[in-house]
Design a protein around this motif. Structure first.
Motif, PDB file in Angstrom:
ATOM      1  N   ASP A 198      40.295   9.814  24.892  1.00 49.98           N
ATOM      2  CA  ASP A 198      41.348   8.782  24.933  1.00 49.98           C
ATOM      3  C   ASP A 198      41.728   8.304  23.529  1.00 49.98           C
ATOM      4  O   ASP A 198      42.495   7.356  23.372  1.00 49.98           O
ATOM      5  N   GLY A 199      41.154   8.952  22.495  1.00 50.12           N
ATOM      6  CA  GLY A 199      41.520   8.594  21.129  1.00 50.12           C
ATOM      7  C   GLY A 199      40.667   7.497  20.508  1.00 50.12           C
ATOM      8  O   GLY A 199      40.786   7.208  19.317  1.00 50.12           O
ATOM      9  N   SER A 200      39.780   6.878  21.304  1.00 48.93           N
ATOM     10  CA  SER A 200      38.938   5.815  20.728  1.00 48.93           C
ATOM     11  C   SER A 200      37.764   6.431  19.962  1.00 48.93           C
ATOM     12  O   SER A 200      37.450   7.617  20.115  1.00 48.93           O
ATOM     13  N   LEU A 201      37.136   5.614  19.115  1.00 51.07           N
ATOM     14  CA  LEU A 201      36.040   6.098  18.274  1.00 51.07           C
ATOM     15  C   LEU A 201      34.717   5.492  18.741  1.00 51.07           C
ATOM     16  O   LEU A 201      34.671   4.340  19.183  1.00 51.07           O
ATOM     17  N   LEU A 202      33.646   6.278  18.611  1.00 54.04           N
ATOM     18  CA  LEU A 202      32.334   5.826  19.074  1.00 54.04           C
ATOM     19  C   LEU A 202      31.246   6.437  18.195  1.00 54.04           C
ATOM     20  O   LEU A 202      31.281   7.626  17.874  1.00 54.04           O
ATOM     21  N   ALA A 203      30.266   5.605  17.817  1.00 52.84           N
ATOM     22  CA  ALA A 203      29.116   6.120  17.058  1.00 52.84           C
ATOM     23  C   ALA A 203      28.104   6.652  18.054  1.00 52.84           C
ATOM     24  O   ALA A 203      27.551   5.880  18.830  1.00 52.84           O
ATOM     25  N   ILE A 204      27.860   7.984  18.069  1.00 53.81           N
ATOM     26  CA  ILE A 204      26.880   8.495  19.032  1.00 53.81           C
ATOM     27  C   ILE A 204      25.546   8.822  18.361  1.00 53.81           C
ATOM     28  O   ILE A 204      24.587   9.183  19.028  1.00 53.81           O
ATOM     29  N   ASP A 205      25.476   8.703  17.047  1.00 57.15           N
ATOM     30  CA  ASP A 205      24.180   8.793  16.379  1.00 57.15           C
ATOM     31  C   ASP A 205      24.174   7.713  15.300  1.00 57.15           C
ATOM     32  O   ASP A 205      25.245   7.285  14.847  1.00 57.15           O
ATOM     33  N   ALA A 206      23.000   7.266  14.919  1.00 55.80           N
ATOM     34  CA  ALA A 206      22.897   6.200  13.932  1.00 55.80           C
ATOM     35  C   ALA A 206      21.621   6.363  13.134  1.00 55.80           C
ATOM     36  O   ALA A 206      20.571   6.666  13.696  1.00 55.80           O
ATOM     37  N   LYS A 207      21.740   6.195  11.836  1.00 53.08           N
ATOM     38  CA  LYS A 207      20.550   6.312  10.992  1.00 53.08           C
ATOM     39  C   LYS A 207      20.583   5.212   9.938  1.00 53.08           C
ATOM     40  O   LYS A 207      21.590   5.051   9.238  1.00 53.08           O
ATOM     41  N   ILE A 208      19.500   4.470   9.841  1.00 53.20           N
ATOM     42  CA  ILE A 208      19.416   3.420   8.821  1.00 53.20           C
ATOM     43  C   ILE A 208      18.068   3.534   8.112  1.00 53.20           C
ATOM     44  O   ILE A 208      17.034   3.685   8.756  1.00 53.20           O
TER      45      ILE A 208
END
Ligand code: GDP
Ligand code: MN
Length: 382
Positions: A198-208
């Motif tokens: 649908d064109g939206s953005l999503l963080a599917i991985d995260a590293k800190i």
């Protein structure tokens, strides 16, 4: 200190970055219920403080509850880059239209945080950086002013032509900066940042990665620490006044003073051996410390021989000798060891060792050579 994905996602969420809402489980039988809550299909993801999970088989798509249970059972207990998988994130699976990369890292060369973004996100960003660095946008951030909206927009429009997407990406980059800055991180990364159908953005991985030296300012982050077995050992050693770092060789070293510990490791390497650890028992070594140090060494299954290298100054050789004798009385081990003893109260130290049937050399190179031979299976002896 590194965070696991589920922890990093929780933080990102607090800073306004859109993240998938998964559930963490620690046993395979809990996974189907978690998947029902999240909604099928799901992705079963290993939670470890290491990247490259996808390639290692630690990220698997499940369409049915049966698959969820199977994948969970297969992934739990796996070892990914030396990390044992003890937790899983059951995350909603999404249909991906595009994979992007966004990250902020401390550039130690310029002493500034640098924002990086790429339309070639996914699992191979290191390869992209090495082979086609022109595909990554870099923007140095002024640490005093922080990342400003126009700068984030500039980078975001470098990724997306479409205005709505670029503005959504701008918000994500600004959120990433606030998170990086606000938690005193040295790295905050989203790989992949995905574009959905649908064109939206999503963080599917995260590293800190958090800066250990700044953790005292963030007790709530410190409380999130999931210590690996190695870190547990290092922290426990610290509590006993020992400074211990495990390495991957076979010769356990027990040394007084950081400088001598480094020199000992060098000599072992120079003579063709490999140290199993750095272990500094410090100055003024009480017999107690020696006992703890010995326990540490014998609990490392890589250790095949032990080299105790003491140069008595403030540390007294008789203290070390007493500690050693006590340690050998209390600890049941058949590991061969070599003692090198010289300096303050050397005579007394030697007498104590001799009474216990242990001989010591006064030559460091000789001691290292013998330890290497013993580690290679050159027979048991002191
Ligand atoms: P990493 O390998 O440790 O970096 O783990 P990631 O969380 O980045 O997952 C690896 C890859 O799995 C991603 O780059 C995606 O291609 C894929 N992946 C992860 N989650 C999903 C999902 O919900 N749907 C789909 N289709 N692919 C996913
Ligand atoms: Mn990833």
């Amino acid at each position: 200190m590194k965070l696991e994905e589920f922890q990093a996602k929780a933080l990102y969420g607090r800073f306004g970055i859109p993240v998938s809402a998964g559930v963490v489980v620690t046993a395979a039988h809990e996974a189907p219920a978690a998947a029902e809550k999240v909604g099928l299909p799901v992705v079963v993801k290993a939670q470890v403080q290491a990247g490259g999970r996808g390639k290692a088989g630690g990220v698997r798509l499940a369409r049915t509850l049966e698959e969820v249970r199977e994948h969970a059972a297969a992934i739990l207990g796996m070892t990914i880059r030396d990390c044992r998988v003890e937790r899983l994130l059951i995350d909603p699976a999404v249909a991906i239209a595009g994979e992007y990369y966004a990250g902020i890292a401390l550039d130690r060369r310029t002493g500034r945080p640098v924002l990086m973004a790429s339309a070639s996100g996914g699992v191979d960003i290191e390869k992209v950086a090495a082979e086609t660095p022109e595909k990554i946008l870099f923007h140095a951030i002024d640490p005093e002013r922080g990342l400003r909206p126009f700068e984030a927009r500039q980078v975001a429009f470098g990724l997306f032509r479409d205005k709505a997407k670029a503005l959504a990406a701008t918000d994500i980059l600004l959120g990433l900066w606030r998170c990086y800055d606000g938690t005193d991180a040295s790295l905050a990364e989203i790989n992949p940042l995905v574009e959905l159908e649908d064109g939206s953005l999503l963080a599917i991985d995260a590293k800190i990665v958090l800066d250990d030296s700044a953790l005292f300012r963030h007790p709530e982050l410190e409380a999130m620490r999931i210590a690996t077995p190695e870190e547990e050992k290092e922290l426990a050693a610290k509590e006993h006044g020992l400074s211990y770092v495990r390495l991957d060789g076979g010769i356990g070293c027990m040394v007084n003073g950081a400088g001598l510990a480094m020199a000992t490791m060098d000599v072992i390497r120079h003579l063709g051996g490999a140290p199993a650890n750095f272990l500094d028992i410090g100055g003024s070594s009480s017999p107690d410390k020696v006992v703890h140090a010995m326990r540490l060494l014998v609990s490392d299954e890589n250790v095949r021989a032990i080299f105790i290298n003491v140069f008595g100054g403030i540390t007294r050789c008789d203290d070390v000798a007493r500690g050693l004798v006590t340690a050998l009385e209390r600890i049941d081990t058949r590991l061969p060891f070599v003692v090198r003893l010289t300096g303050t109260n050397e005579e007394e130290g030697r007498r104590i060792l001799a009474d216990a049937g242990i001989s010591a050399t006064s030559d460091m190179t000789e001691g290292a050579r013998r330890a290497i031979a013993l580690a290679r299976g050159g027979g048991v002896g002191a």
